[in-house]
Motif scaffolding. Structure first.
Motif, PDB file in Angstrom:
ATOM      1  N   ILE A  87      64.076  30.707  57.834  1.00 56.53           N
ATOM      2  CA  ILE A  87      64.623  29.604  56.233  1.00 56.53           C
ATOM      3  C   ILE A  87      65.153  30.650  55.788  1.00 56.53           C
ATOM      4  N   ALA A  88      63.971  31.988  55.080  1.00 52.75           N
ATOM      5  CA  ALA A  88      64.175  33.304  54.788  1.00 52.75           C
ATOM      6  C   ALA A  88      63.151  34.438  55.170  1.00 52.75           C
ATOM      7  N   ALA A  89      64.388  35.549  54.923  1.00 46.13           N
ATOM      8  CA  ALA A  89      63.940  36.528  55.213  1.00 46.13           C
ATOM      9  C   ALA A  89      63.965  38.155  54.300  1.00 46.13           C
ATOM     10  N   PHE A  90      62.993  38.691  54.014  1.00 53.94           N
ATOM     11  CA  PHE A  90      63.454  39.519  53.060  1.00 53.94           C
ATOM     12  C   PHE A  90      63.202  40.822  53.342  1.00 53.94           C
ATOM     13  N   ASP A  91      63.699  42.185  53.727  1.00 52.11           N
ATOM     14  CA  ASP A  91      63.124  43.117  53.783  1.00 52.11           C
ATOM     15  C   ASP A  91      62.755  43.925  52.449  1.00 52.11           C
ATOM     16  N   LEU A  92      61.948  44.269  52.677  1.00 54.98           N
ATOM     17  CA  LEU A  92      61.124  44.970  50.791  1.00 54.98           C
ATOM     18  C   LEU A  92      60.994  46.364  51.481  1.00 54.98           C
ATOM     19  N   THR A  93      61.753  46.785  52.398  1.00 52.78           N
ATOM     20  CA  THR A  93      61.128  48.450  52.351  1.00 52.78           C
ATOM     21  C   THR A  93      61.785  49.715  51.655  1.00 52.78           C
ATOM     22  N   GLY A  94      60.885  49.633  51.348  1.00 54.04           N
ATOM     23  CA  GLY A  94      61.142  50.915  50.244  1.00 54.04           C
ATOM     24  C   GLY A  94      60.460  50.077  49.070  1.00 54.04           C
ATOM     25  N   LYS A  95      61.224  48.788  48.350  1.00 56.54           N
ATOM     26  CA  LYS A  95      60.921  48.322  46.695  1.00 56.54           C
ATOM     27  C   LYS A  95      60.018  47.713  46.810  1.00 56.54           C
ATOM     28  N   THR A  96      59.160  47.856  47.555  1.00 56.45           N
ATOM     29  CA  THR A  96      57.513  47.825  47.047  1.00 56.45           C
ATOM     30  C   THR A  96      56.436  48.857  46.814  1.00 56.45           C
ATOM     31  N   ASP A  97      55.632  48.486  45.171  1.00 56.86           N
ATOM     32  CA  ASP A  97      54.745  49.814  45.648  1.00 56.86           C
ATOM     33  C   ASP A  97      53.356  49.574  46.460  1.00 56.86           C
ATOM     34  N   TRP A  98      52.734  51.005  46.292  1.00 58.68           N
ATOM     35  CA  TRP A  98      51.869  50.931  46.959  1.00 58.68           C
ATOM     36  C   TRP A  98      51.115  50.225  45.985  1.00 58.68           C
ATOM     37  N   GLU A  99      49.596  48.746  46.487  1.00 59.02           N
ATOM     38  CA  GLU A  99      48.699  48.297  45.372  1.00 59.02           C
ATOM     39  C   GLU A  99      47.404  48.304  45.940  1.00 59.02           C
ATOM     40  N   ASP A 100      46.389  48.649  44.716  1.00 53.55           N
ATOM     41  CA  ASP A 100      44.934  48.446  45.647  1.00 53.55           C
ATOM     42  C   ASP A 100      45.198  47.184  45.838  1.00 53.55           C
ATOM     43  N   ILE A 101      44.186  47.555  47.292  1.00 55.99           N
ATOM     44  CA  ILE A 101      43.691  45.928  48.309  1.00 55.99           C
ATOM     45  C   ILE A 101      42.514  45.724  47.457  1.00 55.99           C
ATOM     46  N   PRO A 102      42.800  44.089  46.975  1.00 53.60           N
ATOM     47  CA  PRO A 102      41.050  43.987  46.796  1.00 53.60           C
ATOM     48  C   PRO A 102      39.766  43.789  47.043  1.00 53.60           C
ATOM     49  N   PRO A 103      38.608  44.494  46.841  1.00 56.39           N
ATOM     50  CA  PRO A 103      37.205  44.303  48.313  1.00 56.39           C
ATOM     51  C   PRO A 103      37.479  42.758  48.170  1.00 56.39           C
ATOM     52  N   ASP A 104      36.971  42.743  49.766  1.00 56.91           N
ATOM     53  CA  ASP A 104      36.347  40.605  50.111  1.00 56.91           C
ATOM     54  C   ASP A 104      37.396  40.058  50.523  1.00 56.91           C
ATOM     55  N   SER A 105      38.764  41.125  50.183  1.00 56.69           N
ATOM     56  CA  SER A 105      40.153  40.064  50.496  1.00 56.69           C
ATOM     57  C   SER A 105      40.297  39.897  51.879  1.00 56.69           C
ATOM     58  N   ARG A 106      42.049  39.304  52.476  1.00 53.86           N
ATOM     59  CA  ARG A 106      42.216  39.243  53.516  1.00 53.86           C
ATOM     60  C   ARG A 106      42.496  39.876  54.505  1.00 53.86           C
ATOM     61  N   LEU A 107      43.400  40.641  53.158  1.00 51.38           N
ATOM     62  CA  LEU A 107      43.976  42.447  53.469  1.00 51.38           C
ATOM     63  C   LEU A 107      42.795  43.581  53.627  1.00 51.38           C
ATOM     64  N   ASP A 108      41.456  43.166  52.991  1.00 52.09           N
ATOM     65  CA  ASP A 108      40.634  43.831  53.314  1.00 52.09           C
ATOM     66  C   ASP A 108      40.254  44.480  54.775  1.00 52.09           C
ATOM     67  N   MET A 109      40.051  42.496  55.094  1.00 56.21           N
ATOM     68  CA  MET A 109      39.202  42.596  56.463  1.00 56.21           C
ATOM     69  C   MET A 109      40.271  43.330  57.559  1.00 56.21           C
ATOM     70  N   ILE A 110      41.324  42.746  57.533  1.00 60.11           N
ATOM     71  CA  ILE A 110      41.764  43.885  58.447  1.00 60.11           C
ATOM     72  C   ILE A 110      41.950  44.909  58.032  1.00 60.11           C
ATOM     73  N   ARG A 111      41.988  45.916  56.930  1.00 60.60           N
ATOM     74  CA  ARG A 111      41.877  47.076  56.574  1.00 60.60           C
ATOM     75  C   ARG A 111      40.433  47.547  57.353  1.00 60.60           C
ATOM     76  N   GLU A 112      39.756  46.935  57.359  1.00 57.43           N
ATOM     77  CA  GLU A 112      37.884  47.512  57.340  1.00 57.43           C
ATOM     78  C   GLU A 112      38.019  47.482  59.206  1.00 57.43           C
ATOM     79  N   VAL A 113      39.004  46.935  60.289  1.00 58.34           N
ATOM     80  CA  VAL A 113      39.282  46.947  61.513  1.00 58.34           C
ATOM     81  C   VAL A 113      40.085  47.925  62.216  1.00 58.34           C
ATOM     82  N   GLU A 114      40.603  47.698  61.279  1.00 56.89           N
ATOM     83  CA  GLU A 114      41.794  48.527  62.310  1.00 56.89           C
ATOM     84  C   GLU A 114      41.784  49.867  61.321  1.00 56.89           C
ATOM     85  N   CYS A 115      41.597  50.529  60.560  1.00 52.29           N
ATOM     86  CA  CYS A 115      41.896  51.921  60.033  1.00 52.29           C
ATOM     87  C   CYS A 115      39.780  52.269  60.288  1.00 52.29           C
ATOM     88  N   LYS A 116      39.109  51.856  60.984  1.00 56.18           N
ATOM     89  CA  LYS A 116      37.722  52.863  61.952  1.00 56.18           C
ATOM     90  C   LYS A 116      38.270  53.582  63.048  1.00 56.18           C
TER      91      LYS A 116
END
Length: 149
Positions: free
Chosen positions: A120-149
């Motif tokens: 339907i729509a695709a957006f390439d945001l490479t280099g267009k977004t800023d780094w943001e803090d990952i909120p604690p206990d968020s879905r992204l934080d759960m992935i970070r905890e597993v993949e950043c070991k």
């Protein structure tokens, strides 16, 4: 008669099963979706374990899939603001870079697909977004905890 909600779930499952293999997946194998969270009648949230990349020390790239159920689709359509364009929305894919040590992320790509797997729509945001803090206990934080070991 088959309930409409069941038919929608079958269509979404079939469409998602036919999605192309992402860069980073093992040659010849399909995505390995790992469930992070599911909200009844809203959405399921998974990431492709086979597509996780580690481009540099302390950095991880992930592909996340959100499959919409009726309430989640309605909520997302309100956020997207173009209900006609996104009427067939069934699933969205989000690509993130994760800075493991800094516990930050940046969105690099978004793809919205319909129930037949069409884009339907695709957006390439490479280099267009800023780094943001990952909120604690968020879905992204759960992935970070597993993949950043």
């Amino acid at each position: 008669m088959i309930p409409r909600q069941f038919m929608l779930a079958v269509v979404v499952a079939l469409a998602v099963g036919l999605m192309p293999v992402y860069a980073g997946s093992a040659w010849g194998s399909g995505p390995e979706w790992v469930e992070v969270d599911a909200i009844p009648d809203h959405s399921t949230f998974t990431y492709d374990k086979s597509a996780v990349v580690r481009p540099a020390a302390g950095m991880v790239g992930v592909v996340i899939r959100q499959v919409y159920l009726p309430a989640g689709k309605a909520e997302t359509l309100k956020l997207l603001g173009n209900a006609k364009k996104y009427a067939g929305l069934a699933v969205s894919f989000f690509s993130y870079d994760i800075d493991c040590k800094g516990e930050k992320s940046r969105l690099t790509r978004v793809v919205h697909r319909d129930g037949e797997g069409g884009v339907i729509a695709a957006f390439d945001l490479t280099g267009k977004t800023d780094w943001e803090d990952i909120p604690p206990d968020s879905r992204l934080d759960m992935i970070r905890e597993v993949e950043c070991k």
